[in-house]
Design a protein around this motif. Structure first.
Motif, mmCIF file in Angstrom:
data_model
loop_
_atom_site.group_PDB
_atom_site.id
_atom_site.type_symbol
_atom_site.label_atom_id
_atom_site.label_comp_id
_atom_site.label_asym_id
_atom_site.label_seq_id
_atom_site.Cartn_x
_atom_site.Cartn_y
_atom_site.Cartn_z
ATOM 1 N N VAL A 131 0.835 -1.209 0.000
ATOM 2 C CA VAL A 131 0.000 0.000 0.000
ATOM 3 C C VAL A 131 0.872 1.263 0.000
ATOM 4 N N ILE A 132 1.985 1.226 0.707
ATOM 5 C CA ILE A 132 2.914 2.371 0.688
ATOM 6 C C ILE A 132 3.394 2.636 -0.733
ATOM 7 N N ASP A 133 3.764 1.568 -1.428
ATOM 8 C CA ASP A 133 4.200 1.716 -2.820
ATOM 9 C C ASP A 133 3.056 2.233 -3.696
ATOM 10 N N GLY A 134 1.825 1.775 -3.416
ATOM 11 C CA GLY A 134 0.672 2.262 -4.172
ATOM 12 C C GLY A 134 0.474 3.757 -4.030
ATOM 13 N N PHE A 135 0.628 4.278 -2.819
ATOM 14 C CA PHE A 135 0.511 5.734 -2.602
ATOM 15 C C PHE A 135 1.626 6.487 -3.326
ATOM 16 N N HIS A 136 2.839 5.928 -3.284
ATOM 17 C CA HIS A 136 3.950 6.606 -3.954
ATOM 18 C C HIS A 136 3.738 6.674 -5.455
ATOM 19 N N ARG A 137 3.215 5.594 -6.037
ATOM 20 C CA ARG A 137 2.990 5.592 -7.488
ATOM 21 C C ARG A 137 1.920 6.595 -7.904
ATOM 22 N N LYS A 138 1.040 6.950 -6.968
ATOM 23 C CA LYS A 138 0.035 7.977 -7.251
ATOM 24 C C LYS A 138 0.540 9.372 -6.886
ATOM 25 N N GLY A 139 1.775 9.439 -6.399
ATOM 26 C CA GLY A 139 2.350 10.730 -6.040
ATOM 27 C C GLY A 139 1.896 11.254 -4.687
ATOM 28 N N GLU A 140 1.267 10.403 -3.871
ATOM 29 C CA GLU A 140 0.778 10.825 -2.555
ATOM 30 C C GLU A 140 1.818 10.460 -1.498
ATOM 31 N N VAL A 141 2.892 11.250 -1.487
ATOM 32 C CA VAL A 141 4.031 10.969 -0.607
ATOM 33 C C VAL A 141 3.633 11.089 0.860
ATOM 34 N N GLY A 142 2.818 12.109 1.177
ATOM 35 C CA GLY A 142 2.404 12.315 2.561
ATOM 36 C C GLY A 142 1.610 11.135 3.111
ATOM 37 N N ARG A 143 0.690 10.594 2.295
ATOM 38 C CA ARG A 143 -0.112 9.448 2.732
ATOM 39 C C ARG A 143 0.787 8.226 2.952
ATOM 40 N N ALA A 144 1.763 8.075 2.068
ATOM 41 C CA ALA A 144 2.689 6.944 2.195
ATOM 42 C C ALA A 144 3.492 7.053 3.490
ATOM 43 N N ASN A 145 3.958 8.263 3.804
ATOM 44 C CA ASN A 145 4.746 8.458 5.021
ATOM 45 C C ASN A 145 3.907 8.226 6.281
ATOM 46 N N ASN A 146 2.644 8.658 6.240
ATOM 47 C CA ASN A 146 1.754 8.435 7.392
ATOM 48 C C ASN A 146 1.549 6.941 7.635
ATOM 49 N N LEU A 147 1.387 6.185 6.538
ATOM 50 C CA LEU A 147 1.197 4.739 6.682
ATOM 51 C C LEU A 147 2.476 4.076 7.201
ATOM 52 N N PHE A 148 3.611 4.615 6.770
ATOM 53 C CA PHE A 148 4.904 4.123 7.257
ATOM 54 C C PHE A 148 5.012 4.320 8.774
ATOM 55 N N LEU A 149 4.616 5.497 9.240
ATOM 56 C CA LEU A 149 4.664 5.785 10.676
ATOM 57 C C LEU A 149 3.673 4.906 11.435
#
Length: 515
Positions: free
Chosen positions: A244-262
Motif C-alpha cells: 500500500v505504501i508503494d501504491g501511494f507513492h505511485r500515485k504521487g501521494e508521498v504524505g499518505r505513504a509516510n503516514n502509513l509508514f509511521l
C-alpha cells in the motif's frame, strides 16, 4: 466461492471469462509443484524400453520426429490402449504429447479413456499429468484444469483441503491480474466464510496488490484497517504495508505513504529493505533529499543494508535537483559500502553529465563502467551520443559508433536520428543523407523524428525542393507531420522568400486532412 461456468453465446461458441487463461497457467504450475517428485528409474520416458512391436514403432516415430496423420494417430492410440500394460504409460504419453500439440482438448478426452481403463491395466504417471495440465492450459479450459486436479486428488497425491486453498489463491491471483479485484474481494470477504475457509494474510496481500495495481489505494488502506481489526491470521505484515505504501507513492501521494509508514512503525512492524526503498524513492521524487539521507542512515543504524535500488534513487534525486557533487558522493559511497554500481547507476550519471554539457566527465564514467566489467546497453551509448551531438563532436561520435560495432551492439532508429541531427548541425548534409539511406537499408523505417531531422537539415542549406520531396515521401508512407515539421518548412520557405510555397503548404488538400 464464485463459480464461473462455461455458457453458450448466441453464436453457439463457448464463452469463458478472459482471466481463465491466466488461471489455467497458474493451475499447471501448481500441478507441477504439488505432484510427487519424478522417479528417474521408473518414470523417465527417455529410458523407456518398449516391449511390443507397436510400442517400438511409436517410440521410434516419436524420437525421430516423424509425421503423424491425425486419423492414423487416433487409430494407433485405440490399438495401443487395447493391448496396454502398466509399462505402456510411457508410450501413451508419447501419443498424448503428439495429439496435444494440435488438439489439446482431444488429448484431454483421450486421457479420460486411459483413466477409465483402470490403474491395474495402465496408470497415469507424473508425465501424464504434466501433459494433461499443458493441454488444459493451451486449450484455455479452466474446467478441464479442475478436472485434472480431481484425478490427482483421487489418486491420493493431494489433500482436498489443500486443493481448495490452492484453487482459491490461484483464482484470486488470476482475477487481480485481469483487473477484476472487486470479484476477488467478494470471494475473500463473502464466499470464503460460506465455505468455512478463513482468509489469511496471504489472501489479503493478493487483494491489496490488486487494488493498488488498479490505483484504488483508498480501498487498499480501508482493507488494511479491516485486517487490523480482525487480527489473528489476517493481521497485516510488512508485505501488506509495503504494497500500500508503494501504491501511494505511485500515485504521487508521498504524505499518505509516510503516514502509513509511521503507522506501521507504531504497530511494532519492522520495515525491511523494500519498505525503505519505497519511502526513499518517494522522498527523492519530492526532492526532499535531506530526509531521504536520514532514512538511509536509519537503515544502517537498524542493521539493514541498502541495495542498488536505494542508491540509484538517491543518485537520481540529486541529479534531478542539479546537485552533481552529492550525486557523485553517493556514487562513491555506494562503492565504499560494498555495492557495485549497476548499469542503471552509470546511466543516471552519464545522462546527467551529458545534459549538463560535461561530456568529457561522462566519457570517464563510461570508460570506468567498462573497466569494472559492466557492459553498456544501447541506452548508455545513445545517451552519450546525444551529449556529443549537442556540441556537436562528430569525431567522438564516430569513435563511439565504432566501439558499439566492436561490442556487437546494433544501431537502432534513435541512434540513427541522433547521428543525422549531429551531421545536420555541422552542415555535413551529404553524410546526414548517407546515414538516412543506410538506416533504410538496415530495415529500419524512418519515423516522424527521422524525417523532421532530415527536412531540417535540407532547409538549413536552402534545399527546399529536396525538403518537400522528403515531406511528400513522409506522407506517402502514412506518417503524419507534426508542428516541428511544418514550422521548419514554413521557416525555410520564408527565408528563401518563397511566399507562394508557404501559402501552398497551408492550403494543400493532401496536408489539411492530416492536421
Amino acid at each position: 466461492m464464485v463459480a464461473h461456468q462455461l455458457r453458450a453465446t448466441p453464436e453457439g461458441r463457448a464463452w469463458r471469462p478472459s482471466w481463465t487463461g491466466a488461471l489455467c497457467r497458474c493451475v499447471r504450475r501448481a500441478l507441477l509443484l504439488l505432484l510427487p517428485p519424478r522417479q528417474v528409474a521408473s518414470s523417465s520416458i527417455c529410458r523407456h524400453v518398449p516391449t511390443s512391436r507397436l510400442e517400438r514403432i511409436i517410440t521410434d516415430q516419436y524420437r525421430t520426429g516423424g509425421h503423424w496423420r491425425p486419423g492414423r494417430t487416433l487409430h494407433v492410440f485405440d490399438e495401443l490402449l487395447q493391448e496396454a500394460r502398466p509399462s505402456s504409460i510411457r508410450t501413451i504419453n508419447y501419443l498424448l504429447n503428439i495429439i496435444g500439440h494440435d488438439g489439446p482438448a482431444l488429448a484431454v478426452s483421450l486421457f479420460s479413456h486411459v483413466a477409465r481403463a483402470g490403474a491395474k491395466k495402465v496408470a497415469p504417471d507424473h508425465f501424464t499429468y504434466d501433459i494433461l495440465a499443458g493441454c488444459c492450459c493451451h486449450a484455455d479450459r479452466l474446467d478441464l484444469s479442475f478436472a485434472a486436479f480431481g484425478h490427482i486428488i483421487k489418486r491420493g497425491f493431494m489433500d482436498p483441503n489443500i486443493f481448495l486453498m490452492i484453487i482459491i489463491i490461484l483464482t484470486l491471483r488470476a482475477l487481480c491480474a485481469e483487473n477484476r479485484t472487486s470479484y476477488a474481494m467478494d470471494i475473500v470477504l463473502q464466499r470464503m466464510p460460506e465455505f468455512k475457509c478463513i482468509p489469511d494474510v496471504f489472501s489479503y496481500a493478493i487483494l491489496l496488490k490488486g487494488l493498488c495495481e488498479e490505483k484504488r489505494t483508498e480501498e487498499a488502506l480501508e482493507l488494511i484497517c479491516v485486517t487490523v481489526d480482525e487480527g489473528g491470521s489476517c493481521e497485516p505484515n510488512v508485505v501488506s504495508y509495503n504494497t500500500v505504501i508503494d501504491g501511494f507513492h505511485r500515485k504521487g501521494e508521498v504524505g499518505r505513504a509516510n503516514n502509513l509508514f509511521l503507522e506501521m512503525l507504531g504497530r511494532g512492524i519492522f520495515p525491511d529493505v523494500v519498505t525503505y526503498a519505497s519511502i526513499i524513492s518517494g522522498m527523492c521524487k519530492a526532492q526532499a533529499m535531506d530526509k531521504a539521507e536520514e532514512l538511509l542512515q536509519r537503515m544502517f543504524d537498524e542493521g539493514i543494508l541498502p541495495n542498488n535500488v536505494i542508491y540509484n534513487c538517491l543518485i537520481h534525486g540529486y541529479c534531478s535537483s542539479g546537485q552533481s557533487k552529492d550525486a557523485i558522493r553517493i556514487f562513491k559511497k555506494m562503492s565504499s559500502d560494498g555495492l557495485q554500481p549497476d548499469v542503471i547507476t552509470y546511466n543516471l550519471l552519464i545522462d546527467f553529465l551529458c545534459k549538463s554539457g560535461r561530456c568529457a566527465e561522462a566519457r570517464k564514467i563510461f570508460d570506468s563502467m567498462i573497466f569494472m566489467g559492466k557492459n553498456p546497453h544501447i541506452t548508455t551509448y545513445k545517451t552519450l551520443l546525444h551529449g556529443y551531438a549537442i556540441r556537436p563532436s562528430l569525431v567522438d561520435m564516430r569513435n563511439l559508433i565504432d566501439l558499439m560495432a566492436q561490442n556487437g551492439i546494433a544501431q537502432n532508429r534513435q541512434v540513427y536520428n541522433i547521428l543525422m541531427g549531429a551531421n545536420g548541425k555541422d552542415e555535413v548534409v551529404d553524410q546526414a543523407m548517407h546515414i538516412f539511406k543506410k538506416m533504410k537499408q538496415q530495415g529500419l523505417n524512418p519515423n516522424v523524428v527521422s524525417y523532421s531531422v532530415i527536412i531540417n537539415t535540407l532547409c538549413s542549406i536552402g534545399g527546399m525542393d529536396d525538403a518537400m520531396s522528403q515531406f511528400n515521401q513522409m506522407i506517402h508512407e502514412g506518417l503524419s507531420p507534426d508542428n516541428i515539421v511544418f514550422s521548419t518548412l514554413i521557416s525555410g520557405f520564408c527565408t528563401c522568400g518563397k511566399w507562394e510555397k508557404v501559402k501552398e503548404l497551408f492550403f494543400n488538400d493532401k496536408i489539411r486532412h492530416l492536421s
